[in-house]
Enzyme design. Structure first.
Site, PDB file in Angstrom:
ATOM      1  N   GLU A 325      13.350  -9.721   8.178  1.00 44.24           N
ATOM      2  CA  GLU A 325      14.969  -9.639   7.119  1.00 44.24           C
ATOM      3  C   GLU A 325      14.550  -7.592   6.498  1.00 44.24           C
ATOM      4  O   GLU A 325      14.396  -7.832   5.536  1.00 44.24           O
ATOM      5  CB  GLU A 325      14.719 -10.485   5.383  1.00 44.24           C
ATOM      6  CG  GLU A 325      14.936 -11.939   5.825  1.00 44.24           C
ATOM      7  CD  GLU A 325      15.222 -12.702   4.871  1.00 44.24           C
ATOM      8  OE1 GLU A 325      15.004 -12.371   3.968  1.00 44.24           O
ATOM      9  OE2 GLU A 325      16.951 -13.566   4.442  1.00 44.24           O
ATOM     10  N   CYS A 415      20.632 -16.814  -1.929  1.00 45.19           N
ATOM     11  CA  CYS A 415      20.927 -15.333  -2.595  1.00 45.19           C
ATOM     12  C   CYS A 415      21.750 -14.445  -2.651  1.00 45.19           C
ATOM     13  O   CYS A 415      22.196 -14.458  -3.113  1.00 45.19           O
ATOM     14  CB  CYS A 415      19.749 -14.257  -2.360  1.00 45.19           C
ATOM     15  SG  CYS A 415      19.241 -13.965  -0.360  1.00 45.19           S
TER      16      CYS A 415
HETATM   17 ZN   LIG Z   1      20.657 -12.094  -0.225  1.00 42.75          ZN
END
Ligand SMILES: [Zn+2]
Length: 648
Positions: A325, A415
């Site tokens: 990420e 998230c």
């Molecule tokens: Zn996120």
């Protein structure tokens, strides 16, 4: 707007004025001082408040995230009653699931600040009571350990507190989000219950990291910003010191993935996990503002140059790599890039803080690009479907969205949805700022509020159809005639510059003929740091009319971006466009666009919540309609593309 916004605790304490003298030279006008009164953001905030907030609370309940707090409390209760070996297994997969609950409370608190809602407030009070019950007597709060104390309940957790935080335990990450939520709920409602949980937790962190000088670098940053907020609301300098300690603990010699390759003051490039990185850079800005440490400013300025100059998508998204990420190398910007929604949000936070440090509108230009494109793309128009990654191309079938093809209702790692929620609810916090006798107008939106300038209230009202129209009528009403500088941002896209770097450019970079009228009189205003400055005596009801023409612009990428060589994209105002398969007779991925194709903009109030579309007629072959990028995948699965091949 709530009238219950409470005075920070610091004002009630005996803290001397000098102890809190330092902060950002440009002060943000808090979101609670400005309300959206119509238009683009009203629809989004209403959906957020009425759909996303209850949906997210329900998800926290149904997925077991809230139950984890009950399980931790039960373990403590039964052990205290004599069942010495009792322990519970977690109801969810990840130790960072606690953080979702905190972010949902933060977002819901902001929604309460916009509009009181006793039923929602009662529900949040009940959640907070469950959180408080899960806190250990010495202030420790981390449900996965407390419910299962004899051995780690998850491979990410060490038998000892904190020790695996540089790895993956997320103990400090959870706390960082809790501190933000505790401050938000206190400011929205005046209730201290969650803030007191935070302060008991902070006392323990101080005991371990302040007094006992344990030194570890948080694996996932965010606690730095959390401690800065606790410091601002309490005036207790230990919380600022902890923010600094957690930054100073990083590097050198570790992994770039977690920004541990160098000491933070020596870092020069946006690297590693993009959310962690951007949260850290934003935290460094806070600590720099609050301590005056210029080394932090120098570091994040260099890092920002690398991000905005070589690692930014046209959507305003960052974090190209799915693997880790993470930020990619310079110019590594493939169209199927990752661009996590949280990374866009964290990038907005960082850009806002860079503006507050410098007063330079270039950071707001980037913030606006992210906001209208790669950030709001993360939520569906219905408010209950989400993107985790935000690519610039889609084949209409791949399960790119954490196992989902297209938008998903929730994620195992959730998230992004609560992060969208809290940012949308507090969006008006980006609209204005003040410095000495200057009032900054940063964002354009149908809105009204009251800004405190030099200790005096100034009512401000904007009437506009932005981002679809560039006309803004701004009414400025000080309570008595007052001389100050009104600084109105003239966006880079009007001045012929899509980003404040050479990463992207307009084919026709001629500035549009923007105009400014004050009291009906056209006026010339010099630009300072991207703002038109009008210095005069202002009287109640004075009207400033801004006209920012919005021609359709063809955009090209820097030749070093391999993925967009020979390609062109379309923008109008701050909005980037894309094509979905259902609006084109050619597959979006292979559309070509010639230099003389006729492009017409059309307001479509009934399409996709009200958008302006671009219809392209290119000779006999190509005909397609482009929609705003953020609105893709709201009409079912279809291929999508942002970039088109440039016809020879
Ligand atoms: Zn996120």
């Amino acid at each position: 707007m709530s009238n219950r916004i409470v005075t920070p605790l610091v004002a009630l304490s005996a803290l001397s004025a000098s102890a809190m003298a330092k902060d950002y030279p440009v002060q943000p006008v808090p979101f609670t001082a400005v309300r959206v009164t119509g238009g683009f953001w009203q629809a989004r905030q209403e959906t957020n408040r009425t759909v996303t907030v209850p949906f997210a609370l329900q998800q926290c309940e149904e997925t077991g995230r809230l139950r984890n707090f009950d399980l931790a409390a039960e373990t403590m209760r039964r052990r205290a009653a004599g069942e010495k070996s009792f322990q519970n297994k977690p109801a969810t997969i990840y130790p960072f699931d606690d953080s979702d609950v905190y972010k949902v409370i933060e977002g819901a608190a902001y929604a309460l600040s916009i509009k009181p809602d006793p039923a929602l407030e009662a529900r949040l009070d009940a959640c907070i009571a469950r959180i408080a019950a899960a806190q250990e007597p010495d202030g420790y709060l981390y449900t996965f350990r407390t419910m299962h104390p004899d051995s780690p309940a998850h491979e990410w957790i060490n038998q000892q507190r904190w020790l695996n935080d540089p790895g993956l335990s997320h103990e400090l990450y959870d706390l960082g989000h809790m501190y933000e939520a505790g401050v938000a709920y206190y400011q929205a409602t005046g209730k201290r219950a969650l803030l007191d949980v935070c302060l008991r937790s902070a006392e323990l962190v101080w005991k371990d990291f302040g007094d006992r000088k344990l030194r570890i670098a948080p694996g996932h940053q965010v606690i730095e910003m959390g401690f800065a907020k606790l410091y601002r609301v309490t005036g207790d300098s230990r919380w600022l010191e902890l923010a600094r300690i957690f930054l100073e603990a990083r590097g050198p010699g570790g992994k770039a993935y977690s920004q541990q390759h160098l000491r933070v003051v020596d870092q020069a490039e946006a690297m590693g996990h993009a959310v962690r990185a951007n949260y850290m850079y934003a935290g460094m800005a806070d600590v720099a503002a609050l301590t005056g440490d210029a080394r932090y400013v120098q570091a994040i300025t260099r890092i920002w140059d690398s991000a905005a100059g070589r690692k930014l998508y046209l959507t305003g998204g960052v974090g190209a790599r799915r693997d880790g990420e993470a930020y990619g190398a310079d110019y590594e910007l493939p169209n199927d890039g990752y661009n996590e929604t949280c990374a866009a949000i964290a990038f907005m936070m960082w850009n806002h803080r860079m503006f507050l440090l410098t007063g330079d509108a270039k950071y707001l230009d980037v913030l606006e690009r992210t906001c209208f494109n790669g950030f709001i793309s993360g939520a569906s128009l219905s408010g209950d479907r989400f993107f985790y990654p935000n690519p610039l191309v889609y084949d209409g079938a791949a399960k790119f969205n954490h196992g989902f093809a297209g938008r998903a209702p929730w994620f195992g790692c959730a998230c992004c949805p609560p992060n969208l929620m809290r940012t949308t609810a507090a969006i008006t916090g980006y609209f204005y700022a003040v410095r000495d006798r200057s009032l900054y107008v940063n964002f354009f939106a149908e809105s009204a509020g009251t800004v405190t300038l030099d200790g005096r209230p100034v009512a401000v009202r904007q009437e506009t159809d932005y981002p679809w129209q560039g006309r803004v009528r701004l009414t400025v009403s000080p309570d008595a005639p007052a001389t100050f500088a009104l600084r109105v941002r003239i966006p880079g896209w009007v001045r012929g510059q899509p980003v404040p770097s050479d990463l992207y450019g307009y084919d026709d970079a001629a500035p549009a003929a923007w105009t400014l009228r004050v009291g009906g009189q056209a006026m010339h205003a010099d630009l300072e740091q991207g703002f038109a400055v009008i210095n005069r005596e202002w009287r109640a009801g004075d009207v400033v009319e801004l006209d920012l023409p919005m021609p359709v612009r063809r955009v090209h990428g820097n030749p070093k971006i391999a993925a967009v060589q020979g390609c062109v994209a379309l923008e109008r105002g701050p909005v980037l466009y894309c094509v979905e398969g259902l609006d084109s007779n050619t597959a979006p991925g292979v559309i070509t666009l010639s230099a003389n194709a006729k492009i017409s903009a059309k307001a479509e109030p009934r399409l996709l919540g009200g958008v302006t579309t671009l219809t392209v007629a290119d000779g006999a072959t190509e005909k397609f309609t482009a929609i705003p990028y953020y609105a893709w995948d709201n009409r079912g699965l279809a291929p999508m593309a942002v970039w088109f091949k440039r016809a020879e």
